[in-house]
Write a protein that holds these residues in place. Structure first.
Motif, PDB file in Angstrom:
ATOM      1  N   MET A 241       0.807  -1.190   0.000  1.00 28.90           N
ATOM      2  CA  MET A 241       0.000   0.000   0.000  1.00 28.90           C
ATOM      3  C   MET A 241       0.854   1.259   0.000  1.00 28.90           C
ATOM      4  SD  MET A 241      -3.317  -0.723   2.266  1.00 28.90           S
ATOM      5  CE  MET A 241      -4.307  -2.154   1.963  1.00 28.90           C
ATOM      6  N   ASN A 242       2.148   1.088   0.025  1.00 32.18           N
ATOM      7  CA  ASN A 242       3.038   2.245  -0.019  1.00 32.18           C
ATOM      8  C   ASN A 242       2.949   2.992  -1.345  1.00 32.18           C
ATOM      9  OD1 ASN A 242       3.989   1.735   2.534  1.00 32.18           O
ATOM     10  ND2 ASN A 242       5.714   0.515   1.825  1.00 32.18           N
ATOM     11  N   HIS A 243       2.546   2.294  -2.387  1.00 34.61           N
ATOM     12  CA  HIS A 243       2.519   2.899  -3.714  1.00 34.61           C
ATOM     13  C   HIS A 243       1.130   3.419  -4.087  1.00 34.61           C
ATOM     14  CE1 HIS A 243       6.576   1.536  -4.275  1.00 34.61           C
ATOM     15  NE2 HIS A 243       6.210   0.313  -3.947  1.00 34.61           N
ATOM     16  N   PHE A 244       0.177   3.358  -3.173  1.00 33.02           N
ATOM     17  CA  PHE A 244      -1.164   3.854  -3.466  1.00 33.02           C
ATOM     18  C   PHE A 244      -1.134   5.379  -3.533  1.00 33.02           C
ATOM     19  CE2 PHE A 244      -2.301  -0.302  -3.210  1.00 33.02           C
ATOM     20  CZ  PHE A 244      -3.632  -0.583  -2.949  1.00 33.02           C
ATOM     21  N   ILE A 245      -1.979   5.947  -4.392  1.00 36.31           N
ATOM     22  CA  ILE A 245      -2.028   7.397  -4.571  1.00 36.31           C
ATOM     23  C   ILE A 245      -3.412   7.927  -4.220  1.00 36.31           C
ATOM     24  CG2 ILE A 245      -0.214   7.447  -6.320  1.00 36.31           C
ATOM     25  CD1 ILE A 245      -2.392   7.587  -8.436  1.00 36.31           C
ATOM     26  N   THR A 246      -3.495   9.208  -3.927  1.00 37.46           N
ATOM     27  CA  THR A 246      -4.766   9.831  -3.564  1.00 37.46           C
ATOM     28  C   THR A 246      -5.550  10.145  -4.828  1.00 37.46           C
ATOM     29  OG1 THR A 246      -3.771  10.817  -1.602  1.00 37.46           O
ATOM     30  CG2 THR A 246      -5.843  11.769  -2.365  1.00 37.46           C
ATOM     31  N   ALA A 247      -6.757   9.584  -4.913  1.00 31.55           N
ATOM     32  CA  ALA A 247      -7.629   9.810  -6.072  1.00 31.55           C
ATOM     33  C   ALA A 247      -8.631  10.922  -5.802  1.00 31.55           C
ATOM     34  CB  ALA A 247      -8.359   8.529  -6.439  1.00 31.55           C
ATOM     35  N   ALA A 248      -9.033  11.081  -4.544  1.00 31.56           N
ATOM     36  CA  ALA A 248     -10.014  12.108  -4.183  1.00 31.56           C
ATOM     37  C   ALA A 248      -9.947  12.334  -2.682  1.00 31.56           C
ATOM     38  CB  ALA A 248     -11.414  11.679  -4.586  1.00 31.56           C
ATOM     39  N   THR A 249     -10.476  13.474  -2.245  1.00 25.23           N
ATOM     40  CA  THR A 249     -10.518  13.807  -0.822  1.00 25.23           C
ATOM     41  C   THR A 249     -11.921  14.253  -0.460  1.00 25.23           C
ATOM     42  OG1 THR A 249      -8.210  14.535  -0.936  1.00 25.23           O
ATOM     43  CG2 THR A 249      -9.475  15.240   0.973  1.00 25.23           C
ATOM     44  N   PHE A 250     -12.390  13.794   0.700  1.00 20.09           N
ATOM     45  CA  PHE A 250     -13.740  14.095   1.165  1.00 20.09           C
ATOM     46  C   PHE A 250     -13.678  14.667   2.576  1.00 20.09           C
ATOM     47  CE2 PHE A 250     -13.696  10.509  -1.696  1.00 20.09           C
ATOM     48  CZ  PHE A 250     -14.577  10.920  -2.686  1.00 20.09           C
ATOM     49  N   SER A 251     -14.713  15.402   2.948  1.00 22.48           N
ATOM     50  CA  SER A 251     -14.727  16.047   4.258  1.00 22.48           C
ATOM     51  C   SER A 251     -15.380  15.203   5.342  1.00 22.48           C
ATOM     52  CB  SER A 251     -15.453  17.392   4.176  1.00 22.48           C
ATOM     53  OG  SER A 251     -14.762  18.255   3.313  1.00 22.48           O
ATOM     54  N   TYR A 252     -16.417  14.461   4.988  1.00 23.06           N
ATOM     55  CA  TYR A 252     -17.207  13.756   6.000  1.00 23.06           C
ATOM     56  C   TYR A 252     -17.426  12.293   5.612  1.00 23.06           C
ATOM     57  CZ  TYR A 252     -18.086  18.555   7.300  1.00 23.06           C
ATOM     58  OH  TYR A 252     -17.929  19.868   7.651  1.00 23.06           O
ATOM     59  N   PRO A 253     -17.550  11.410   6.601  1.00 26.45           N
ATOM     60  CA  PRO A 253     -17.716   9.979   6.330  1.00 26.45           C
ATOM     61  C   PRO A 253     -18.959   9.635   5.511  1.00 26.45           C
ATOM     62  CG  PRO A 253     -17.108  10.315   8.613  1.00 26.45           C
ATOM     63  CD  PRO A 253     -17.364  11.679   8.032  1.00 26.45           C
ATOM     64  N   HIS A 254     -20.028  10.387   5.652  1.00 26.00           N
ATOM     65  CA  HIS A 254     -21.243  10.046   4.891  1.00 26.00           C
ATOM     66  C   HIS A 254     -21.056  10.237   3.386  1.00 26.00           C
ATOM     67  CE1 HIS A 254     -21.809  14.431   5.375  1.00 26.00           C
ATOM     68  NE2 HIS A 254     -22.444  14.341   4.224  1.00 26.00           N
ATOM     69  N   GLU A 255     -20.066  11.000   2.982  1.00 22.06           N
ATOM     70  CA  GLU A 255     -19.826  11.237   1.560  1.00 22.06           C
ATOM     71  C   GLU A 255     -19.237  10.015   0.854  1.00 22.06           C
ATOM     72  OE1 GLU A 255     -18.856  15.991   1.664  1.00 22.06           O
ATOM     73  OE2 GLU A 255     -17.205  14.579   1.958  1.00 22.06           O
ATOM     74  N   ILE A 256     -18.664   9.094   1.597  1.00 18.39           N
ATOM     75  CA  ILE A 256     -17.969   7.964   0.966  1.00 18.39           C
ATOM     76  C   ILE A 256     -18.751   6.660   1.019  1.00 18.39           C
ATOM     77  CG2 ILE A 256     -15.713   8.982   1.407  1.00 18.39           C
ATOM     78  CD1 ILE A 256     -15.376   6.998   3.706  1.00 18.39           C
ATOM     79  N   THR A 257     -19.911   6.658   1.633  1.00 19.90           N
ATOM     80  CA  THR A 257     -20.653   5.413   1.835  1.00 19.90           C
ATOM     81  C   THR A 257     -21.002   4.716   0.526  1.00 19.90           C
ATOM     82  OG1 THR A 257     -21.557   6.323   3.866  1.00 19.90           O
ATOM     83  CG2 THR A 257     -22.667   4.403   2.954  1.00 19.90           C
ATOM     84  N   ILE A 258     -21.634   5.399  -0.392  1.00 18.53           N
ATOM     85  CA  ILE A 258     -22.027   4.791  -1.666  1.00 18.53           C
ATOM     86  C   ILE A 258     -20.800   4.534  -2.529  1.00 18.53           C
ATOM     87  CG2 ILE A 258     -23.306   5.190  -3.810  1.00 18.53           C
ATOM     88  CD1 ILE A 258     -25.380   6.654  -2.055  1.00 18.53           C
TER      89      ILE A 258
END
Length: 79
Positions: free
Chosen positions: A1-18
């Protein structure tokens, strides 16, 4: 997982559920950095730089497509 990159950033946990469900359904390798801390202490999310979607570089284009479809073809928008 050292080579994983950031694809997006979110502010709150409910934004990532779906999104999390769609990524699992697609069979992609991913994890959300700072997800637990943002769930326990929501105001820390901004201090930590948000909840970061980390993906394998080979899956980046697929993840971007999923994010685009989620934002354009549905009533469930990611803020």
């Amino acid at each position: 997982m050292n080579h994983f990159i950031t694809a997006a950033t979110f502010s709150y946990p409910h934004e990532i559920t779906i999104l999390k469900h769609l990524l699992v359904k697609a069979g992609l390798s991913f994890y959300f950095e700072n997800e637990t801390m943002a769930t326990v202490v929501p105001l820390y999310s901004h201090a930590l730089g948000g909840i970061k979607l980390k993906v394998h570089p080979n899956d980046l284009s697929t993840v971007k497509d999923i994010l685009e479809q989620l934002n354009t073809n549905t009533h469930l928008k990611i803020v």
